[in-house]
Scaffold this motif. Structure first.
Motif, PDB file in Angstrom:
ATOM      1  N   LYS A 202      -8.546   2.848  -0.347  1.00 56.76           N
ATOM      2  CA  LYS A 202      -8.399   1.157  -0.383  1.00 56.76           C
ATOM      3  C   LYS A 202      -9.629   0.640  -0.232  1.00 56.76           C
ATOM      4  O   LYS A 202     -10.488   1.167   0.515  1.00 56.76           O
ATOM      5  CB  LYS A 202      -7.233   0.647   0.584  1.00 56.76           C
ATOM      6  CG  LYS A 202      -5.869   1.579   0.761  1.00 56.76           C
ATOM      7  CD  LYS A 202      -5.161   1.554  -0.688  1.00 56.76           C
ATOM      8  CE  LYS A 202      -3.740   2.163  -0.564  1.00 56.76           C
ATOM      9  NZ  LYS A 202      -3.808   3.637  -0.224  1.00 56.76           N
TER      10      LYS A 202
ATOM     11  N   GLN B 112       0.826  -1.297   0.103  1.00 54.91           N
ATOM     12  CA  GLN B 112      -0.043  -0.002  -0.042  1.00 54.91           C
ATOM     13  C   GLN B 112       0.695   1.234  -0.004  1.00 54.91           C
ATOM     14  O   GLN B 112       0.676   2.084  -0.727  1.00 54.91           O
ATOM     15  CB  GLN B 112      -0.775   0.035   1.084  1.00 54.91           C
ATOM     16  CG  GLN B 112      -2.126  -1.011   1.192  1.00 54.91           C
ATOM     17  CD  GLN B 112      -2.853  -1.146   2.615  1.00 54.91           C
ATOM     18  OE1 GLN B 112      -2.819  -0.102   3.162  1.00 54.91           O
ATOM     19  NE2 GLN B 112      -3.628  -2.183   2.653  1.00 54.91           N
TER      20      GLN B 112
ATOM     21  N   PHE C 121       2.487   1.746  -3.310  1.00 53.78           N
ATOM     22  CA  PHE C 121       1.560   2.596  -4.404  1.00 53.78           C
ATOM     23  C   PHE C 121       1.180   3.881  -4.128  1.00 53.78           C
ATOM     24  O   PHE C 121       1.072   4.631  -4.902  1.00 53.78           O
ATOM     25  CB  PHE C 121       0.041   1.589  -4.274  1.00 53.78           C
ATOM     26  CG  PHE C 121      -0.775   2.001  -5.151  1.00 53.78           C
ATOM     27  CD1 PHE C 121      -1.025   1.619  -6.690  1.00 53.78           C
ATOM     28  CD2 PHE C 121      -1.709   3.053  -5.073  1.00 53.78           C
ATOM     29  CE1 PHE C 121      -1.748   1.849  -7.619  1.00 53.78           C
ATOM     30  CE2 PHE C 121      -2.744   3.478  -5.977  1.00 53.78           C
ATOM     31  CZ  PHE C 121      -2.720   2.798  -7.117  1.00 53.78           C
ATOM     32  N   ASP C 122       1.300   4.281  -2.754  1.00 54.21           N
ATOM     33  CA  ASP C 122       0.761   5.550  -2.578  1.00 54.21           C
ATOM     34  C   ASP C 122       1.955   6.515  -2.832  1.00 54.21           C
ATOM     35  O   ASP C 122       1.776   7.373  -3.313  1.00 54.21           O
ATOM     36  CB  ASP C 122       0.515   5.669  -0.752  1.00 54.21           C
ATOM     37  CG  ASP C 122      -0.624   5.073  -0.593  1.00 54.21           C
ATOM     38  OD1 ASP C 122      -1.547   4.960  -1.512  1.00 54.21           O
ATOM     39  OD2 ASP C 122      -1.070   4.878   0.840  1.00 54.21           O
TER      40      ASP C 122
ATOM     41  N   TRP D 199      -8.110   3.203  -7.136  1.00 56.07           N
ATOM     42  CA  TRP D 199      -7.542   4.103  -8.263  1.00 56.07           C
ATOM     43  C   TRP D 199      -6.720   3.264  -9.377  1.00 56.07           C
ATOM     44  O   TRP D 199      -5.800   2.734  -8.930  1.00 56.07           O
ATOM     45  CB  TRP D 199      -6.997   5.160  -7.716  1.00 56.07           C
ATOM     46  CG  TRP D 199      -6.687   6.170  -8.745  1.00 56.07           C
ATOM     47  CD1 TRP D 199      -5.411   6.252  -9.616  1.00 56.07           C
ATOM     48  CD2 TRP D 199      -7.336   7.453  -9.280  1.00 56.07           C
ATOM     49  NE1 TRP D 199      -5.420   7.175 -10.520  1.00 56.07           N
ATOM     50  CE2 TRP D 199      -6.586   8.065 -10.263  1.00 56.07           C
ATOM     51  CE3 TRP D 199      -8.478   8.051  -8.936  1.00 56.07           C
ATOM     52  CZ2 TRP D 199      -6.707   9.195 -10.897  1.00 56.07           C
ATOM     53  CZ3 TRP D 199      -8.990   9.205  -9.302  1.00 56.07           C
ATOM     54  CH2 TRP D 199      -8.068   9.627 -10.354  1.00 56.07           C
TER      55      TRP D 199
ATOM     56  N   ARG E 289      -7.351   9.085  -4.768  1.00 55.12           N
ATOM     57  CA  ARG E 289      -6.150   8.137  -5.340  1.00 55.12           C
ATOM     58  C   ARG E 289      -5.705   7.279  -4.207  1.00 55.12           C
ATOM     59  O   ARG E 289      -5.261   6.149  -4.682  1.00 55.12           O
ATOM     60  CB  ARG E 289      -5.169   8.967  -5.715  1.00 55.12           C
ATOM     61  CG  ARG E 289      -5.054   9.771  -7.182  1.00 55.12           C
ATOM     62  CD  ARG E 289      -3.896  10.359  -7.341  1.00 55.12           C
ATOM     63  NE  ARG E 289      -3.648  10.470  -8.907  1.00 55.12           N
ATOM     64  CZ  ARG E 289      -2.543  11.442  -9.482  1.00 55.12           C
ATOM     65  NH1 ARG E 289      -2.059  12.137  -8.567  1.00 55.12           N
ATOM     66  NH2 ARG E 289      -2.440  11.655 -10.669  1.00 55.12           N
ATOM     67  N   LYS E 290      -5.814   7.421  -3.218  1.00 53.75           N
ATOM     68  CA  LYS E 290      -5.219   6.817  -1.965  1.00 53.75           C
ATOM     69  C   LYS E 290      -6.286   5.899  -1.031  1.00 53.75           C
ATOM     70  O   LYS E 290      -5.957   5.146  -0.105  1.00 53.75           O
ATOM     71  CB  LYS E 290      -4.558   7.595  -1.016  1.00 53.75           C
ATOM     72  CG  LYS E 290      -3.307   8.441  -1.698  1.00 53.75           C
ATOM     73  CD  LYS E 290      -2.445   9.266  -0.858  1.00 53.75           C
ATOM     74  CE  LYS E 290      -1.602   9.916  -1.539  1.00 53.75           C
ATOM     75  NZ  LYS E 290      -0.641  10.813  -0.629  1.00 53.75           N
TER      76      LYS E 290
ATOM     77  N   ARG F 157      -6.771  -2.856  -1.307  1.00 49.27           N
ATOM     78  CA  ARG F 157      -6.251  -2.614  -2.604  1.00 49.27           C
ATOM     79  C   ARG F 157      -6.452  -1.580  -3.092  1.00 49.27           C
ATOM     80  O   ARG F 157      -7.614  -0.738  -2.817  1.00 49.27           O
ATOM     81  CB  ARG F 157      -6.735  -3.797  -3.453  1.00 49.27           C
ATOM     82  CG  ARG F 157      -6.571  -5.426  -3.456  1.00 49.27           C
ATOM     83  CD  ARG F 157      -7.335  -6.135  -4.056  1.00 49.27           C
ATOM     84  NE  ARG F 157      -8.800  -5.959  -3.678  1.00 49.27           N
ATOM     85  CZ  ARG F 157      -9.892  -7.301  -3.972  1.00 49.27           C
ATOM     86  NH1 ARG F 157      -9.319  -7.908  -4.671  1.00 49.27           N
ATOM     87  NH2 ARG F 157     -10.723  -6.806  -3.559  1.00 49.27           N
ATOM     88  N   PRO F 158      -5.649  -0.523  -3.820  1.00 50.88           N
ATOM     89  CA  PRO F 158      -6.315   0.828  -4.370  1.00 50.88           C
ATOM     90  C   PRO F 158      -7.431   0.514  -5.265  1.00 50.88           C
ATOM     91  O   PRO F 158      -7.434  -0.438  -5.995  1.00 50.88           O
ATOM     92  CB  PRO F 158      -4.958   1.296  -4.823  1.00 50.88           C
ATOM     93  CG  PRO F 158      -3.825   0.437  -4.199  1.00 50.88           C
ATOM     94  CD  PRO F 158      -4.511  -1.107  -4.085  1.00 50.88           C
TER      95      PRO F 158
ATOM     96  N   ALA G 153       1.815   7.054  -6.473  1.00 47.45           N
ATOM     97  CA  ALA G 153       0.782   8.003  -6.576  1.00 47.45           C
ATOM     98  C   ALA G 153       1.161   9.509  -6.429  1.00 47.45           C
ATOM     99  O   ALA G 153       0.934  10.608  -7.022  1.00 47.45           O
ATOM    100  CB  ALA G 153      -0.461   7.742  -5.798  1.00 47.45           C
TER     101      ALA G 153
ATOM    102  N   TYR H  52     -14.346   4.828   1.003  1.00 47.14           N
ATOM    103  CA  TYR H  52     -14.731   3.647  -0.188  1.00 47.14           C
ATOM    104  C   TYR H  52     -16.205   3.495  -0.284  1.00 47.14           C
ATOM    105  O   TYR H  52     -16.886   3.393  -1.305  1.00 47.14           O
ATOM    106  CB  TYR H  52     -13.999   2.489   0.151  1.00 47.14           C
ATOM    107  CG  TYR H  52     -14.214   1.230  -0.674  1.00 47.14           C
ATOM    108  CD1 TYR H  52     -13.795   1.367  -1.999  1.00 47.14           C
ATOM    109  CD2 TYR H  52     -14.846   0.096   0.076  1.00 47.14           C
ATOM    110  CE1 TYR H  52     -14.194   0.156  -2.660  1.00 47.14           C
ATOM    111  CE2 TYR H  52     -15.178  -0.996  -0.748  1.00 47.14           C
ATOM    112  CZ  TYR H  52     -14.863  -1.058  -2.085  1.00 47.14           C
ATOM    113  OH  TYR H  52     -15.170  -2.096  -2.913  1.00 47.14           O
TER     114      TYR H  52
END
Length: 401
Positions: free
Chosen positions: A298, A34, A37-38, A306, A295-296, A303-304, A41, A263
């Motif tokens: 989950k 995570q 990925f962040d 985006w 974008r962040k 899981r993202p 981004a 979410y």
């Protein structure tokens, strides 16, 4: 780094992020994944800001170097007569026009306001200018466009059949009547001004300068921005009905979510649209400020949600996706705040932009400009907008407290 290097790095970062999403599939993400990925981004956002800054600098340099810009001509090497007359109107002082040039202008542009230095621009020129407004507004890119010959008041018919259904009828029984319900949506036009654009004598006198492109770009930037803002947030009182005013709320954030979205909120917003609508046309619309937040986000497995876009090859492009739907960035959408409607989702083509093809141009040669070595140009355009189907698009509204 050069702007090209920045773009290449941005594409690489987004591709790495997308590959990470695809490789993990439905597996639960670790905290390290995570964070990775962040970080990607965050880097993508920084690169995008750098690219925008570089592009602004390049645009400014180009604007200061118009003498190197070749004149635009058609495929046969001769300008379209309407564009040529328009350029003559832009370049030459009224007292220096030849009889032939005056006639050419009058043949291609209305003389309704000619005595005051103004002309109604011929549709071949006006339509090109108005079409270019899409570059300065997300609303025009997604909306349906209606062109009318004048700006008279107009009520657009609307109907909602999502709750209608048929029936089972017994033998020899009479079918029930169910009239289709129609309503009307006001689609009136309003008068937009570009404010006066001033151009130095030197640029107008230099035949190598694309003066049509120069003036048109300034006009469309100014008119495009105010129209996009009002098509997004207009109140409907002496201005168009904006998307965030006309559309209904599909999801309201829980108490405490004055600047945040979850979410579950996004999932609920998607499901607030009736399944009768074609989901292929669905898009998200929000500002860059909101993008930094979503974008962040989950899902429940970490899981993202985006999916970043990246260019494949030379021309193929993939859009940014949120929960599998494309994203349209519109920086006139409200920023997160108490009661703010910061996110829109649905079929935005149900918003209709109406253009009245009466683009009027004025040229100012009076002493207020002449003593500064400038000529002034002013454009008036008539346009309006409204959401013709309020069930096709829904909004996320932040909590009041």
């Amino acid at each position: 780094m050069t702007i090209q290097q920045l773009r290449e790095r941005l594409a690489a970062v987004k591709k790495d992020a997308r590959n990470l999403l695809e490789n993990k599939g439905s597996a639960t993400w670790t905290k390290e994944e995570q964070a990775d990925f962040d970080n990607k981004a965050d880097e993508a956002e920084r690169l995008e800001r750098q690219i925008e800054a570089h592009q602004r600098m390049l645009d400014n340099e180009a604007e200061n170097s118009f003498r190197n810009v070749p004149k635009k001509k058609d495929a046969e090497g001769a300008k379209n007569e309407a564009v040529a007359a328009y350029e003559t109107f832009l370049r030459k002082m009224s007292n220096r026009l030849t009889p032939e040039e005056v006639q050419a202008i009058r043949n291609t542009m209305s003389t309704t306001t000619g005595s005051e230095g103004g002309y109604t621009v011929q549709p071949i020129v006006a339509s090109t200018l108005i079409e270019a407004l899409k570059d300065f507004g997300a609303m025009r890119r997604v909306a349906e466009r209606l062109v009318t010959g004048n700006g008279a008041a107009l009520s657009f018919p609307a109907t909602d059949g999502t709750t209608e259904e048929g029936e089972i009828i017994g033998e020899n029984a009479t079918a029930t009547d169910l009239d289709v319900g129609f309503s009307t949506v006001p689609l009136n036009t309003y008068k937009f001004s570009s404010k006066v654009v001033t151009i130095p004598f030197e640029l107008l006198q230099d035949s190598s300068v694309d003066v049509v492109g120069l003036v048109n770009r300034r006009l469309r930037e100014r008119i495009g921005r105010i129209q996009n803002r009002l098509f997004t947030t207009g109140t409907g009182t002496s201005q168009p009905f904006g998307l965030t005013v006309a559309a209904g709320v599909g999801k309201t954030g829980a108490t405490g979510q004055t600047t945040t979205v979850t979410y579950d909120d996004l999932v609920d917003l998607v499901d607030s649209i009736d399944e009768a609508y074609q989901s292929e046309a669905f898009k998200w619309m929000f500002s860059q400020i909101v993008r930094r937040t979503v974008r962040k986000i989950k899902d429940t497995a970490g899981r993202p949600i985006w999916t970043p876009a990246y260019d494949e090859g030379i021309s193929a492009k993939t859009p940014d996706l949120l929960l599998g739907y494309p994203v349209e960035i519109n920086n006139h959408m409200p920023a997160p705040a108490a009661n703010a409607k910061s996110i829109s989702f649905g079929d935005h083509s149900k918003y209709t932009v109406r253009d009245a093809m009466e683009l009027t141009m004025f040229r100012f040669e009076d002493s207020a400009y002449i003593k500064k070595g400038q000529i002034g140009f002013l454009a008036w355009a008539r346009a309006g907008g409204n959401l013709t189907d309020t069930n096709a698009t829904k909004l996320y509204q932040h909590s009041a407290t």
